[in-house]
Motif scaffolding. Structure first.
Motif, PDB file in Angstrom:
ATOM      1  N   LEU A 115      -6.518  -3.091  -4.502  1.00 19.77           N
ATOM      2  CA  LEU A 115      -5.706  -1.826  -4.454  1.00 19.77           C
ATOM      3  C   LEU A 115      -5.703  -1.231  -3.421  1.00 19.77           C
ATOM      4  N   ARG A 116      -4.700  -0.342  -3.068  1.00 21.13           N
ATOM      5  CA  ARG A 116      -4.565   0.352  -1.933  1.00 21.13           C
ATOM      6  C   ARG A 116      -5.385   1.198  -1.727  1.00 21.13           C
ATOM      7  N   GLU A 117      -5.928   2.112  -2.794  1.00 17.49           N
ATOM      8  CA  GLU A 117      -6.737   3.207  -2.419  1.00 17.49           C
ATOM      9  C   GLU A 117      -8.050   2.627  -2.309  1.00 17.49           C
ATOM     10  N   ASP A 118      -8.532   1.293  -2.069  1.00 19.33           N
ATOM     11  CA  ASP A 118      -9.828   0.863  -1.737  1.00 19.33           C
ATOM     12  C   ASP A 118      -9.853   0.565  -0.319  1.00 19.33           C
ATOM     13  N   ARG A 119      -8.536   0.535   0.331  1.00 19.18           N
ATOM     14  CA  ARG A 119      -8.535   0.047   1.849  1.00 19.18           C
ATOM     15  C   ARG A 119      -8.796   0.917   2.733  1.00 19.18           C
ATOM     16  N   CYS A 120      -9.284   0.741   3.784  1.00 22.45           N
ATOM     17  CA  CYS A 120      -9.692   1.622   4.909  1.00 22.45           C
ATOM     18  C   CYS A 120      -8.821   1.407   6.202  1.00 22.45           C
ATOM     19  N   GLU A 121      -8.888   1.879   7.168  1.00 22.37           N
ATOM     20  CA  GLU A 121      -7.930   1.704   8.395  1.00 22.37           C
ATOM     21  C   GLU A 121      -8.329   0.402   9.054  1.00 22.37           C
ATOM     22  N   GLN A 122      -9.192  -0.295   8.706  1.00 24.08           N
ATOM     23  CA  GLN A 122      -9.399  -1.653   9.361  1.00 24.08           C
ATOM     24  C   GLN A 122      -8.822  -3.054   8.765  1.00 24.08           C
ATOM     25  N   ASP A 123      -8.598  -2.418   7.437  1.00 19.28           N
ATOM     26  CA  ASP A 123      -8.003  -3.636   6.640  1.00 19.28           C
ATOM     27  C   ASP A 123      -6.431  -3.709   6.940  1.00 19.28           C
ATOM     28  N   ALA A 140       4.075  -3.317  -8.816  1.00 21.40           N
ATOM     29  CA  ALA A 140       3.391  -3.722  -7.776  1.00 21.40           C
ATOM     30  C   ALA A 140       2.950  -2.487  -6.877  1.00 21.40           C
ATOM     31  N   SER A 141       3.340  -1.345  -7.012  1.00 15.51           N
ATOM     32  CA  SER A 141       2.858  -0.105  -6.206  1.00 15.51           C
ATOM     33  C   SER A 141       1.466   0.106  -5.826  1.00 15.51           C
ATOM     34  N   PRO A 142       0.510  -0.206  -7.105  1.00 11.91           N
ATOM     35  CA  PRO A 142      -0.903  -0.012  -6.681  1.00 11.91           C
ATOM     36  C   PRO A 142      -1.380  -1.091  -5.647  1.00 11.91           C
ATOM     37  N   PHE A 143      -0.626  -1.966  -5.444  1.00 12.39           N
ATOM     38  CA  PHE A 143      -1.439  -3.060  -4.553  1.00 12.39           C
ATOM     39  C   PHE A 143      -0.571  -3.129  -3.305  1.00 12.39           C
ATOM     40  N   CYS A 144       0.240  -2.160  -2.545  1.00 15.74           N
ATOM     41  CA  CYS A 144       0.696  -2.198  -1.520  1.00 15.74           C
ATOM     42  C   CYS A 144       0.708  -0.825  -0.732  1.00 15.74           C
ATOM     43  N   ASP A 145       0.754  -0.612   0.493  1.00 16.64           N
ATOM     44  CA  ASP A 145       0.799   0.311   1.121  1.00 16.64           C
ATOM     45  C   ASP A 145       2.269   0.955   1.386  1.00 16.64           C
ATOM     46  N   ALA A 146       3.110   0.054   1.319  1.00 14.63           N
ATOM     47  CA  ALA A 146       4.765   0.377   1.287  1.00 14.63           C
ATOM     48  C   ALA A 146       5.641  -0.606   0.913  1.00 14.63           C
ATOM     49  N   MET A 147       6.592  -0.435   0.834  1.00 13.07           N
ATOM     50  CA  MET A 147       7.630  -1.389   0.266  1.00 13.07           C
ATOM     51  C   MET A 147       9.000  -1.075   1.054  1.00 13.07           C
ATOM     52  N   LEU A 148       9.441  -2.141   1.314  1.00 11.00           N
ATOM     53  CA  LEU A 148      11.097  -2.238   1.898  1.00 11.00           C
ATOM     54  C   LEU A 148      12.154  -2.540   0.577  1.00 11.00           C
ATOM     55  N   LEU A 149      12.784  -1.776   0.179  1.00  7.02           N
ATOM     56  CA  LEU A 149      13.619  -1.901  -0.901  1.00  7.02           C
ATOM     57  C   LEU A 149      14.963  -2.539  -0.521  1.00  7.02           C
ATOM     58  N   GLY A 150      15.552  -3.729  -1.089  1.00  8.48           N
ATOM     59  CA  GLY A 150      16.660  -4.292  -0.726  1.00  8.48           C
ATOM     60  C   GLY A 150      16.814  -5.277   0.399  1.00  8.48           C
ATOM     61  N   VAL A 174       7.871   3.725   7.641  1.00  7.07           N
ATOM     62  CA  VAL A 174       8.494   3.186   6.756  1.00  7.07           C
ATOM     63  C   VAL A 174       9.186   4.164   5.770  1.00  7.07           C
ATOM     64  N   GLU A 175       8.675   5.265   5.224  1.00  9.39           N
ATOM     65  CA  GLU A 175       9.014   6.229   4.656  1.00  9.39           C
ATOM     66  C   GLU A 175      10.674   6.845   5.140  1.00  9.39           C
ATOM     67  N   ALA A 176      10.722   6.810   6.347  1.00 12.69           N
ATOM     68  CA  ALA A 176      11.933   7.163   7.125  1.00 12.69           C
ATOM     69  C   ALA A 176      13.275   5.983   7.313  1.00 12.69           C
ATOM     70  N   LEU A 177      12.541   4.767   6.880  1.00 10.04           N
ATOM     71  CA  LEU A 177      13.706   3.730   6.951  1.00 10.04           C
ATOM     72  C   LEU A 177      14.587   3.813   5.810  1.00 10.04           C
ATOM     73  N   PRO A 178      15.722   3.209   5.916  1.00 10.87           N
ATOM     74  CA  PRO A 178      16.441   2.941   4.430  1.00 10.87           C
ATOM     75  C   PRO A 178      15.860   2.021   3.667  1.00 10.87           C
ATOM     76  N   GLY A 179      15.916   2.438   2.286  1.00  8.97           N
ATOM     77  CA  GLY A 179      15.026   1.516   1.496  1.00  8.97           C
ATOM     78  C   GLY A 179      13.580   1.491   1.480  1.00  8.97           C
ATOM     79  N   GLY A 180      12.728   2.377   2.587  1.00 10.62           N
ATOM     80  CA  GLY A 180      11.501   2.544   2.684  1.00 10.62           C
ATOM     81  C   GLY A 180      10.843   3.613   1.525  1.00 10.62           C
ATOM     82  N   PHE A 181       9.637   2.968   1.044  1.00 11.25           N
ATOM     83  CA  PHE A 181       9.101   3.573  -0.234  1.00 11.25           C
ATOM     84  C   PHE A 181       7.596   3.642   0.160  1.00 11.25           C
ATOM     85  N   VAL A 182       7.043   4.666   0.150  1.00 12.09           N
ATOM     86  CA  VAL A 182       5.397   4.786   0.235  1.00 12.09           C
ATOM     87  C   VAL A 182       4.963   5.257  -0.901  1.00 12.09           C
ATOM     88  N   PRO A 183       4.408   4.226  -1.855  1.00 13.39           N
ATOM     89  CA  PRO A 183       3.808   4.874  -3.234  1.00 13.39           C
ATOM     90  C   PRO A 183       2.807   6.070  -3.356  1.00 13.39           C
TER      91      PRO A 183
END
Length: 485
Positions: A115-123, A140-150, A174-183
């Motif tokens: 789970l994304r929420e269980d990760r720390c800076e070292q992961d 899939a959003s609970p398991f990733c820090d970010a996505m690139l759509l398309g 990532v949030e600023a990229l085209p297709g970038g998604f930060v759950p």
């Protein structure tokens, strides 16, 4: 380790080689090696990153997960045997909904908090891309820090570069990229990204005898589709229609080391210069493979069938997609009976082993009369040439007009399959994917983060269908499917 070493020794490099360097990353495919190495998207992103100077390695879901667990070994990369959790970023190619279980298992084997929420800076940060992002990646959003759509050819390198810094800076980038998604920052999916045509075509970087498409050089002849089939995620409106690659360019990109060439594209048989390209490849002595043959195109351009047979094709495969002429019109499928009959004639003329017709069962408004029409028509085809039906239960997907159509139901689909098998016994081979797992796919295709967490629960319970059924009970996506049906 023996399997990994054997596979590495058998691979043939046809693109940029792995080289050690300070910018290290891993690409994870959450299915076994044989599947991942037949994914053109996975190989394309590997190529893009290596060409950009990244020391990027590969990891796959083990063939035998339980044996790997019993060995108490961490999930490691193929190139150097490095544990996956030792990299700053894990890039994941997710093809479809049912691979979510493989992602969860892979992260657990790697020792990465699932789970994304269980990760720390070292992961490691976990970045998801792949075909599923064209439809509904929210489970899939609970398991990733970010996505690139398309299409990620232009976005993956800046995203990976940002992963070498602080986690928040990575998310900002990532949030600023085209297709970038930060759950963690939004639940609204952005539009899918579209790479420039100059970056086409995608192509293999490695040939492998143990891939499902054994030793095949995969080459993208076109991207996207100009058609409007109402059930398909890759229909014209998804990402700008069909984009062609010049055959001369394609022919030049095929390496001499490649004995077999697989032409890939959502509508590759619609390429106006396909026949000329096939002629050139056959003249070079290349074996051929091709994706997504349209029956109407094969009927109108019979040279396609002749050339594929000359390139070693043994099964002529086309799609009908719906059981009757009425339903094909309803879903905007351009195939009519005449096209399929002409394909059967071509299969007989060129001595194919079988004509395989892909079909869906459970299409909206389907009834017994439609199935009876399919039985009668398949008998007509089989009178010309041996026929096999490859059947998949219809699953409604996001980014299509049929998202709210509902799933026909496990029992109705199974009953319809039995009706087809009985009606075609001794006349045609009828094979289908599981109605139960299609139901699981349908729930996830409608779902969000809650459905993704339910997959985690099901995996931990054993990963059987009954575990999914219990985990999905009462969730919003299941309620929507029931109401739609």
């Amino acid at each position: 380790m023996k399997d990994i070493l054997r596979r590495l020794e058998s691979e043939v490099l046809v693109g940029p080689a792995f080289r050690q360097g300070p910018r290290r990353a891993v690409l994870l495919y959450p299915s076994p090696y044989r599947v991942g190495m037949s994914s053109l998207g996975f190989q394309q992103i590997l190529r893009v990153l290596r060409e950009a100077g990244w020391a990027v390695e590969r990891a796959f879901l083990p063939d035998d997960v339980e044996a790997w667990r019993k060995g108490r070994r961490p999930l490691i990369t193929y190139e150097t045997g490095t544990p996956v959790n030792k990299f700053p970023i894990i890039g994941v190619s997710l093809a479809y909904e049912l691979e979510l279980a493989g992602l969860i298992t892979s992260l657990e084997l790697a020792g990465v908090p699932v789970l994304r929420e269980d990760r720390c800076e070292q992961d490691p940060v976990v970045l998801i891309g792949g075909p599923l992002t064209f439809s509904n990646p929210l489970p899939a959003s609970p398991f990733c820090d970010a996505m690139l759509l398309g299409e990620a050819e232009e976005t993956v390198v800046p995203a990976f570069e940002a992963a070498l810094g602080a986690r928040q800076d990575f998310l900002d980038t990532v949030e600023a990229l085209p297709g970038g998604f930060v759950p963690s920052r939004s639940t609204t999916l952005p539009a899918v990204a579209k790479a420039t045509d100059a970056l086409l075509p995608a192509r293999s970087i490695l040939l492998s005898p143990e891939a499902e498409l054994s030793n095949m050089f995969l080459l993208e002849g076109e991207r996207g589709c100009h058609r409007q089939c109402t059930f398909c995620v890759m229909r014209r409106s998804t990402n700008g229609g069909m984009r062609l690659v010049d055959p001369a360019t394609l022919n030049q990109l095929v390496p001499d080391a490649a004995q077999r060439v697989g032409l890939v594209g959502a509508a590759i048989s619609d390429h106006p210069q396909l026949v000329g390209l096939l002629e050139e490849l056959v003249a070079r002595g290349k074996g051929l493979g091709i994706s997504s043959l349209r029956a109407d195109r094969v009927a109108r351009r019979p040279e396609i069938a002749r050339l594929l047979r000359a390139g070693g094709y043994r099964t002529l495969t086309v799609a009908s997609d719906a059981a009757s002429a009425r339903l094909r019109r309803t879903i905007a499928k351009g195939t009519v009976e005449r096209h399929l009959l002409e394909c059967a004639e071509l299969a007989r003329e060129h001595k194919y082993k079988v004509l395989k017709v892909y079909m869906m069962v459970g299409v909206p408004d389907e009834n017994d009369e439609d199935l009876d029409e399919l039985i009668e028509f398949t008998r007509r085809l089989a009178a010309i040439h041996p026929v096999a039906l490859g059947i998949a239960p219809f699953v409604p997907k996001f980014n299509t007009p049929l998202i709210d159509a509902g799933f026909a139901g496990i029992k109705p689909v199974e009953q319809r399959l039995k009706r087809l098998q009985k009606g075609l016994k001794g006349r045609a081979d009828v094979r289908s994917t599981s109605a139960r797992w299609a139901w699981v796919e349908a729930v996830l295709a409608q779902g969000g983060a809650a459905e993704g967490l339910a997959v985690l629960e099901a995996v931990h319970a054993g990963g059987r269908f009954a575990d999914y059924k219990r985990a999905f009970s009462g969730l919003p996506a299941l309620d929507r499917l029931i109401r739609a049906a």
